[in-house]
Every structure is written in C-alpha cells, then in structure tokens.
Design an enzyme around this catalytic site. Structure first.
Site, short mmCIF file in Angstrom:
data_model
loop_
_atom_site.label_atom_id
_atom_site.label_comp_id
_atom_site.label_asym_id
_atom_site.label_seq_id
_atom_site.Cartn_x
_atom_site.Cartn_y
_atom_site.Cartn_z
N PHE A 1 0.81 -1.21 0.00
CA PHE A 1 0.00 0.00 0.00
C PHE A 1 0.85 1.26 0.00
CE2 PHE A 1 -3.17 -2.96 1.56
CZ PHE A 1 -4.37 -2.47 1.06
N ASP A 2 0.50 2.19 -0.89
CA ASP A 2 0.99 3.56 -0.80
C ASP A 2 0.33 4.21 0.42
OD1 ASP A 2 2.21 6.03 -1.64
OD2 ASP A 2 0.28 6.62 -2.47
N VAL A 3 0.81 5.39 0.83
CA VAL A 3 0.23 6.08 1.99
C VAL A 3 -0.63 7.27 1.57
CG1 VAL A 3 0.72 7.38 4.11
CG2 VAL A 3 2.09 5.36 3.53
#
Length: 233
Positions: A9-11
C-alpha cells in the site's frame, strides 16, 4: 479465494488524505511565519511541488533538493524570499501531526490484515510517514514499512521494488498486488517490477497517461470484491 497473499500500500491519498494534511500544515506554517498567502500562491506552490515530485520519480532531482527548495522557489515568484530548508522543517513538523483517513481506510486495513500480509511502500519522509501511520493506528497492521528515504531508491525505480521484495519472506511476484493512487509512481513501478497493480482513482480522473493498471477502484472498500476474485482480470 484470491490468488494474492501480499498487499503493498501507498500512503498519501491511498490510506491518508494528503490534501487535508497538506492544507492544514501549510496553514499553520504560514501563520507561524506571519505570511499572508492567497489561493493563487497556494495553487502555484502545489503546481511546483507536483512538478518536482514527478522529476524526483524520474531521478532528475534528489529528495533533498525537492524538499529544501520548493517553498523558496514558489514564494520567490511572489516577491517573498525565504529559507527553503527552514520552511521545509516547519512544514514537516506540522505534516507529522496530520493523519486524516481516506474514507474507509482504517476499517479496510484492519479487515485485510486478518487475511493478507500487508506492507507500506511510500516515497514520503521516513519520520513523517511513520508518525502519521502510528498516530492513525494503522502501523500495527503492517508487517513492514518501506520508505524511499530508507531504501535509497524511490518509486517507480525497479531498485526500490527489488529492495522491498528482498526483505519480504518467501516473496512471490505472482501473489503480490500494489495499491496506490499514483499512475507514475505506484502503478508504473509495479508494472516495471512484474507485479499486479491496482490504481486507486480517488479523484475519479481520466487516465491519459498511457500507463495501464491491472485494476482500478474508486473506493478502498472495493478492494474486498476485487480480492475475492480468483484470478486477475
């Protein structure tokens, strides 16, 4: 059940709403420095910042250059001279205190953590991203947090993804999926590295980039249906 076991996951604008966090940090920073800014000035800063991030992704500027010059470059256009490094330190200070959720982020991550191995992959600042994830009670659900500042590489560079893959036990590209909002960073990086990709089109924009993700979702909650599919589309 899905073939995936590992979710990356990106943030920003994937788990945490960066626009809200950025606007709050900018407001506090400029008030502290008694600088009156207009909407035009903020819009111009964001244009310059976006352009510099794309250059960073392409390896054309360093992260230090990006962070320590973006405010001085933007404000100079409006006749205001500032110390870019000092303003960056103020901005990061206030950004660390902002952790507004993307809609459904906490619930989705808490549920997925029961069934998948979750990891963070971010181009942000290490201390800032770690604090925001901890304060948002999200860090507990991730088996690893990989940030470009630590790795020495950035998305979409294959070296960044190689670094991540080498540090995940029993990593299998066929069982990995990256989820992120950036076509040029998350999706391009995933495609170049041979893993499946899911574009979180949080702003509901048209994809004119020529970069084609394996999947597209508009809400994080849509991940549940996507992951219940037996094979990739």
């Amino acid at each position: 059940m899905t073939k995936y076991e590992i979710l990356l996951f990106d943030v920003d604008d994937t788990l945490l709403d960066f626009d809200l966090a950025e606007n709050a940090a900018l407001d506090r920073m400029f008030k502290e420095e008694n600088i009156v800014v207009t909407s035009e000035m903020i819009a111009r800063y964001k244009e310059i910042n976006e352009s510099m991030w794309r250059a960073f992704e392409r390896g054309e500027v360093t992260k230090n250059t990006l962070h320590n010059t973006r405010f001085s470059i933007a404000l100079k256009e409006f006749g205001i001279e500032v110390d870019g490094t000092y303003f960056e330190s103020l901005f990061q200070k206030y950004l660390r205190e902002a952790h507004h959720y993307v809609e459904g982020a906490y619930e989705v991550i808490a549920q997925l953590a029961n069934h998948y191995h979750l990891y963070v992959v971010s181009n942000g600042v290490t201390v800032t991203q770690n604090k925001r994830l901890v304060d948002a009670n999200l860090a507990q659900y991730f088996k690893g947090i990989f940030i470009s500042e630590q790795t020495g590489y950035q998305k979409p560079m294959p070296d960044f993804f190689d670094y991540v893959f080498e540090r995940i036990d029993n990593f299998d590209k066929e069982k990995a999926l990256i989820i992120g909002d950036s076509l040029t960073s998350d999706i391009k990086g995933g495609l170049q590295s041979g893993i499946d990709t899911c574009w979180f089109n949080i702003r509901n924009v048209e994809n004119t980039s020529g970069i084609e993700p394996h999947y597209e979702i508009k809400k994080l909650q849509d991940l549940h249906d996507l992951l219940n599919q037996k094979v990739a589309l």
